[in-house]
Design a protein around this motif. Sequence first.
Motif, PDB file in Angstrom:
ATOM      1  N   ASP A   1       0.840  -1.217   0.000  1.00 45.52           N
ATOM      2  CA  ASP A   1       0.000   0.000   0.000  1.00 45.52           C
ATOM      3  C   ASP A   1       0.863   1.249   0.000  1.00 45.52           C
ATOM      4  O   ASP A   1       0.638   2.171  -0.775  1.00 45.52           O
ATOM      5  CB  ASP A   1      -0.891   0.046   1.260  1.00 45.52           C
ATOM      6  CG  ASP A   1      -2.033  -0.948   1.168  1.00 45.52           C
ATOM      7  OD1 ASP A   1      -2.250  -1.509   0.068  1.00 45.52           O
ATOM      8  OD2 ASP A   1      -2.698  -1.176   2.202  1.00 45.52           O
TER       9      ASP A   1
ATOM     10  N   SER B   1      -1.187  -5.842  -9.546  1.00 43.74           N
ATOM     11  CA  SER B   1      -2.077  -6.842 -10.134  1.00 43.74           C
ATOM     12  C   SER B   1      -3.106  -7.255  -9.085  1.00 43.74           C
ATOM     13  O   SER B   1      -2.753  -7.477  -7.926  1.00 43.74           O
ATOM     14  CB  SER B   1      -1.240  -8.045 -10.550  1.00 43.74           C
ATOM     15  OG  SER B   1      -2.037  -9.191 -10.649  1.00 43.74           O
ATOM     16  N   ARG B   2      -4.367  -7.343  -9.482  1.00 39.62           N
ATOM     17  CA  ARG B   2      -5.401  -7.760  -8.524  1.00 39.62           C
ATOM     18  C   ARG B   2      -5.667  -9.252  -8.697  1.00 39.62           C
ATOM     19  O   ARG B   2      -6.038  -9.705  -9.782  1.00 39.62           O
ATOM     20  CB  ARG B   2      -6.675  -6.956  -8.739  1.00 39.62           C
ATOM     21  CG  ARG B   2      -7.689  -7.194  -7.648  1.00 39.62           C
ATOM     22  CD  ARG B   2      -8.690  -6.064  -7.572  1.00 39.62           C
ATOM     23  NE  ARG B   2      -9.398  -5.927  -8.825  1.00 39.62           N
ATOM     24  CZ  ARG B   2     -10.709  -5.972  -8.958  1.00 39.62           C
ATOM     25  NH1 ARG B   2     -11.468  -6.142  -7.895  1.00 39.62           N
ATOM     26  NH2 ARG B   2     -11.284  -5.840 -10.113  1.00 39.62           N
ATOM     27  N   SER B   3      -5.455  -9.991  -7.633  1.00 34.68           N
ATOM     28  CA  SER B   3      -5.625 -11.448  -7.687  1.00 34.68           C
ATOM     29  C   SER B   3      -7.095 -11.836  -7.667  1.00 34.68           C
ATOM     30  O   SER B   3      -7.939 -11.089  -7.186  1.00 34.68           O
ATOM     31  CB  SER B   3      -4.954 -12.088  -6.471  1.00 34.68           C
ATOM     32  OG  SER B   3      -3.564 -11.908  -6.530  1.00 34.68           O
ATOM     33  N   TRP B   4      -7.343 -13.040  -8.151  1.00 30.46           N
ATOM     34  CA  TRP B   4      -8.665 -13.647  -8.001  1.00 30.46           C
ATOM     35  C   TRP B   4      -8.615 -14.566  -6.784  1.00 30.46           C
ATOM     36  O   TRP B   4      -7.579 -15.211  -6.527  1.00 30.46           O
ATOM     37  CB  TRP B   4      -8.995 -14.515  -9.216  1.00 30.46           C
ATOM     38  CG  TRP B   4      -9.321 -13.784 -10.467  1.00 30.46           C
ATOM     39  CD1 TRP B   4      -8.753 -12.621 -10.919  1.00 30.46           C
ATOM     40  CD2 TRP B   4     -10.288 -14.176 -11.460  1.00 30.46           C
ATOM     41  NE1 TRP B   4      -9.303 -12.277 -12.126  1.00 30.46           N
ATOM     42  CE2 TRP B   4     -10.240 -13.209 -12.487  1.00 30.46           C
ATOM     43  CE3 TRP B   4     -11.167 -15.244 -11.577  1.00 30.46           C
ATOM     44  CZ2 TRP B   4     -11.055 -13.284 -13.615  1.00 30.46           C
ATOM     45  CZ3 TRP B   4     -11.974 -15.319 -12.701  1.00 30.46           C
ATOM     46  CH2 TRP B   4     -11.926 -14.342 -13.701  1.00 30.46           C
TER      47      TRP B   4
ATOM     48  N   ASP C   1     -12.320  -4.161  -3.440  1.00 34.31           N
ATOM     49  CA  ASP C   1     -11.281  -4.184  -4.472  1.00 34.31           C
ATOM     50  C   ASP C   1     -10.051  -4.987  -4.062  1.00 34.31           C
ATOM     51  O   ASP C   1      -9.089  -5.076  -4.813  1.00 34.31           O
ATOM     52  CB  ASP C   1     -10.805  -2.755  -4.779  1.00 34.31           C
ATOM     53  CG  ASP C   1     -11.910  -1.925  -5.382  1.00 34.31           C
ATOM     54  OD1 ASP C   1     -12.769  -2.511  -6.052  1.00 34.31           O
ATOM     55  OD2 ASP C   1     -11.906  -0.705  -5.160  1.00 34.31           O
ATOM     56  N   ALA C   2     -10.051  -5.515  -2.836  1.00 34.01           N
ATOM     57  CA  ALA C   2      -8.852  -6.216  -2.351  1.00 34.01           C
ATOM     58  C   ALA C   2      -8.509  -7.385  -3.277  1.00 34.01           C
ATOM     59  O   ALA C   2      -7.333  -7.692  -3.506  1.00 34.01           O
ATOM     60  CB  ALA C   2      -9.073  -6.705  -0.924  1.00 34.01           C
ATOM     61  N   TYR C   3      -9.540  -8.040  -3.763  1.00 37.25           N
ATOM     62  CA  TYR C   3      -9.399  -9.153  -4.704  1.00 37.25           C
ATOM     63  C   TYR C   3     -10.530  -9.045  -5.705  1.00 37.25           C
ATOM     64  O   TYR C   3     -11.513  -8.334  -5.475  1.00 37.25           O
ATOM     65  CB  TYR C   3      -9.596 -10.500  -3.986  1.00 37.25           C
ATOM     66  CG  TYR C   3      -8.458 -10.944  -3.111  1.00 37.25           C
ATOM     67  CD1 TYR C   3      -7.345 -11.575  -3.667  1.00 37.25           C
ATOM     68  CD2 TYR C   3      -8.509 -10.770  -1.740  1.00 37.25           C
ATOM     69  CE1 TYR C   3      -6.309 -12.021  -2.856  1.00 37.25           C
ATOM     70  CE2 TYR C   3      -7.472 -11.207  -0.918  1.00 37.25           C
ATOM     71  CZ  TYR C   3      -6.371 -11.828  -1.487  1.00 37.25           C
ATOM     72  OH  TYR C   3      -5.355 -12.264  -0.688  1.00 37.25           O
ATOM     73  N   ARG C   4     -10.436  -9.845  -6.739  1.00 33.78           N
ATOM     74  CA  ARG C   4     -11.653 -10.139  -7.490  1.00 33.78           C
ATOM     75  C   ARG C   4     -12.229 -11.389  -6.822  1.00 33.78           C
ATOM     76  O   ARG C   4     -11.647 -12.476  -6.931  1.00 33.78           O
ATOM     77  CB  ARG C   4     -11.304 -10.374  -8.960  1.00 33.78           C
ATOM     78  CG  ARG C   4     -12.509 -10.744  -9.733  1.00 33.78           C
ATOM     79  CD  ARG C   4     -12.450 -10.258 -11.140  1.00 33.78           C
ATOM     80  NE  ARG C   4     -13.572 -10.831 -11.859  1.00 33.78           N
ATOM     81  CZ  ARG C   4     -13.719 -10.776 -13.151  1.00 33.78           C
ATOM     82  NH1 ARG C   4     -12.807 -10.172 -13.897  1.00 33.78           N
ATOM     83  NH2 ARG C   4     -14.759 -11.311 -13.729  1.00 33.78           N
TER      84      ARG C   4
ATOM     85  N   THR D   1      -3.129 -15.240  -9.897  1.00 36.52           N
ATOM     86  CA  THR D   1      -2.760 -13.984 -10.569  1.00 36.52           C
ATOM     87  C   THR D   1      -3.176 -14.077 -12.029  1.00 36.52           C
ATOM     88  O   THR D   1      -2.650 -14.924 -12.756  1.00 36.52           O
ATOM     89  CB  THR D   1      -1.223 -13.784 -10.540  1.00 36.52           C
ATOM     90  OG1 THR D   1      -0.775 -13.830  -9.184  1.00 36.52           O
ATOM     91  CG2 THR D   1      -0.821 -12.473 -11.193  1.00 36.52           C
TER      92      THR D   1
END
Length: 196
Positions: free
Chosen positions: A27, A39-42, A54-57, A86
């Motif tokens: 952050d 990159s936003r992880s699933w 928004d922390a993850y999908r 990822t």
Amino acid sequence: MSTAESHRPLTIVISGAGGAGKGAIVDSLLKRDPGLWLSRSWTTRPRRRGESPDAYRFVTPEEFEEKLRSGGFLEWNQFFEHRYGTPRPEVPEGRDVVLEIDVQGAIQVRGVDPEAAVILVLPPSREEQRRRMAHRGDDDVHIAKRLAKSDAEESLGMELADLVVVNDDLDRAVTEVQEFIEDLRERRRHGADREG
Ligand code: 5GP
């Protein structure tokens, strides 16, 4: 900026056990350095109370499975009862990508991209690590399981890492990571110069 430089994003993997403090480092790093892209992880894990949407999908196991089958993940791992992955990153032009993932994921990323830089974040102590997990709402059973896994994760991470950072003082830890990334960029610039 040369063409070679603009087309070669760095991959920076920030890894470590749960509660090590990698999220806090990421952050702060993103606030300081607009050249980075996270990159936003699933994940199939449900959202924690108070956790940002928004922390993850946040996806269903079926959605995860479908993405996996279509080759949509750069890496993925089953972490206790949930899956995390990822997506193959589409890095905005001119930015470098940051992945905040566990050590198993870092090993996979290094496997597909030997130039990926791996930073291992260590907590100051197991007690502090436990406190951080409790603070974000993890229950006692979950905390105990994650602490038990930490030694193994950290020793694997130590073998892999290009930089090991102890997160006892957040400001100092972030500065160490920033300096490391600047070194990587400097090396990339020299590489690009050599390529002409
Ligand atoms: P949490 O449930 O606490 O958010 O995450 C559990 C663990 O999974 C953490 O160590 C976190 O860094 C890791 N993690 C999050 N996203 C990914 C991912 O995309 N891939 C992998 N391999 N690990 C991830």
